[in-house]
Design a protein around this motif. Structure first.
Motif: not given
Length: 470
Positions: A274-279, A262-265, A349-359
């Motif tokens: 990777h967190l930015f790409g996920l978002g 189900f996932a693309l990896g 904290f950096a992970g939270a910011v970066i995935i939110t930007i991506g989303m």
């Protein structure tokens, strides 16, 4: 009197100062001859011209901190304040703008804020409006993520509250499937349920049972609906059959796909890229709103990546439902959790910011790039049919994920520890209670349409958990 079509009235684009710049070959004399009521889709004369700072403050204090009750309540608040009371634009134009954002990916309420910001202060105004609307919920989710991570699963009181909330989240997902179906499965022509779109939802659910990647289903049924719109029924049939022929060949040589298919990896490890790409991917494919982003992030973080526990993922959706923000803000929690797993609290904290930007980046890009351009693209029957097919397929995906979350919440097996016979008996009793909570929560959502129903449910569930699951 001869009326121009809606498409003729939409030939314009947002200028750098947020005003509509005409692109159709209409001279001044012709413009004067067009009745005022025909310009209701383009008239910006009542939109106040505000500085970027004032736009940010407006959307922060009037909408961001009051964005309780989910997307419909947020959209209703925007319509009431800016359309009905202050009359920035006409109701007809608001409805058309809203229809565009229902089709495109991203949270509609945030996109509407950016649209109004563009009208008032150009593209920078749109960015300021979007940030002002999102910021309160982001800050609150960041705080909630930190507290959750500090307390963790080791605290029995926190565990008890979230055990009660998890079946409520499943009930919210089931209700969301129904709500989304009410517009995602309607034919644009007849405004009635389309058997084609219903079929796409069903077969996408079947594909999920066969472990065919969701991205494949979205593409297949988008193409099929485009072919059907042109009455190329043979081509549509060939595409439909081909997906299962390819699947059969794959199974013959490789075996039945694993749940990881189900996932693309995209996020095998929760580092910042990777967190930015996920978002970014989840935000780009969130047709139908936040509930569509849930299965993609779950597949990457829980199933494929394995760096997030299923129960923690369900918990973050529960938290997202009570905050004044678009529900996709749950991704902030995912980024914080993953960052903490990868590099500790500082990295979290950096992970939270970066995935939110991506989303949120895709919806910012779509609106700031030019609403009217997107509107013309969506009005193209061929492309609109592709969007419709994707939306129908999305309903099937959300339904499957809702079932998975329900199963995880009412068939909880612990966190991998060895259980005694007495503990197993207690776990069975608690799972039965969770099933009852699911039924009650689902019934309450159908019985009440109050904007604060979800918030009251979540608070009640957290309190009830202290008595039921300790």
């Amino acid at each position: 009197m001869e009326h121009k079509s809606a498409e003729d009235l939409e030939r314009g684009d947002l200028g750098t100062n947020g005003t509509t710049v005409a692109t159709s070959p209409v001279n001044d004399r012709e413009a004067e001859s067009i009745p005022a009521e025909l310009n209701e889709y383009e008239d910006n004369s009542k939109v106040p011209k505000l500085s970027v700072l004032r736009i940010f403050w407006l959307f922060l204090t009037r909408f961001g901190i009051f964005a309780w009750g989910g997307p419909m309540a947020q959209i209703a608040l925007l319509k009431d304040q800016l359309v009905l009371k202050e009359e920035w634009i006409t109701i007809a134009r608001f409805n058309r703008v809203f229809s565009v954002y229902q089709i495109l990916p991203g949270p509609e309420a945030a996109e509407l804020c950016m649209f109004f910001g563009c009208l008032s202060g150009g593209r920078l105004g749109g960015i300021a409006a979007g940030i002002g609307f999102i910021l309160p919920g982001f800050v609150l989710m960041l705080v909630a993520s930190y507290l959750y991570t500090i307390v963790g699963f080791g605290n029995m009181y926190v565990n008890a509250s979230f055990r009660a909330l998890q079946p409520m989240v499943a009930a919210m997902m089931f209700r969301a499937v129904h709500k989304i179906s009410e517009h995602a499965l309607l034919s644009n022509k007849t405004k009635r349920l389309s058997p084609w779109l219903i079929g796409y939802a069903i077969f996408t659910a079947v594909n999920s049972a066969l472990r065919i990647n969701w991205f494949i289903s979205l593409g297949v049924y988008g193409l099929i609906n485009m072919a059907i719109a042109r009455r190329y029924f043979i081509i549509a049939g060939l595409i439909f059959v081909l997906q299962y022929v390819v699947y059969g060949v794959y199974v013959h040589f490789k075996g039945v796909p694993s749940p990881l298919s189900f996932a693309l990896g995209i996020a095998p490890v929760p580092d910042l890229p990777h967190l930015f790409g996920l978002g970014l991917v989840a935000g780009s494919l969130s047709f139908g709103g936040a509930f569509t982003a849930i299965p993609f992030i779950q597949a990457e973080a829980v199933l494929r990546g394995g760096w997030m526990l299923q129960q923690a993922f369900i918990d973050c959706i529960a938290i997202g439902n009570i905050l004044p923000a678009p529900l996709v803000i749950f991704s902030t929690f995912v980024g914080f959790y993953g960052g903490n797993v990868y590099g500790g609290l500082g990295y979290a904290f950096a992970g939270a910011v970066i995935i939110t930007i991506g989303m949120f980046f895709p919806c910012f890009l779509f609106v700031i790039a030019g609403h009217h351009l997107l509107e013309r693209l969506v009005q193209n029957r061929f492309l609109a049919a592709g969007f419709d097919g994707i939306c129908g397929s999305v309903v099937g995906i959300i339904a499957i994920v809702a079932c998975q979350i329900l199963s995880a919440s009412v068939n909880f097996q612990g966190h991998g520890e060895t259980l005694t016979e007495e503990q197993r008996y207690q776990l069975v009793a608690q799972n039965s209670l969770a099933a009852v909570i699911f039924v009650l929560a689902l019934g309450v959502q159908y019985a009440s349409t109050n904007r604060y129903t979800i918030i009251i449910l979540v608070i009640s569930g957290a309190l009830a958990g202290q008595f039921l699951f300790l």
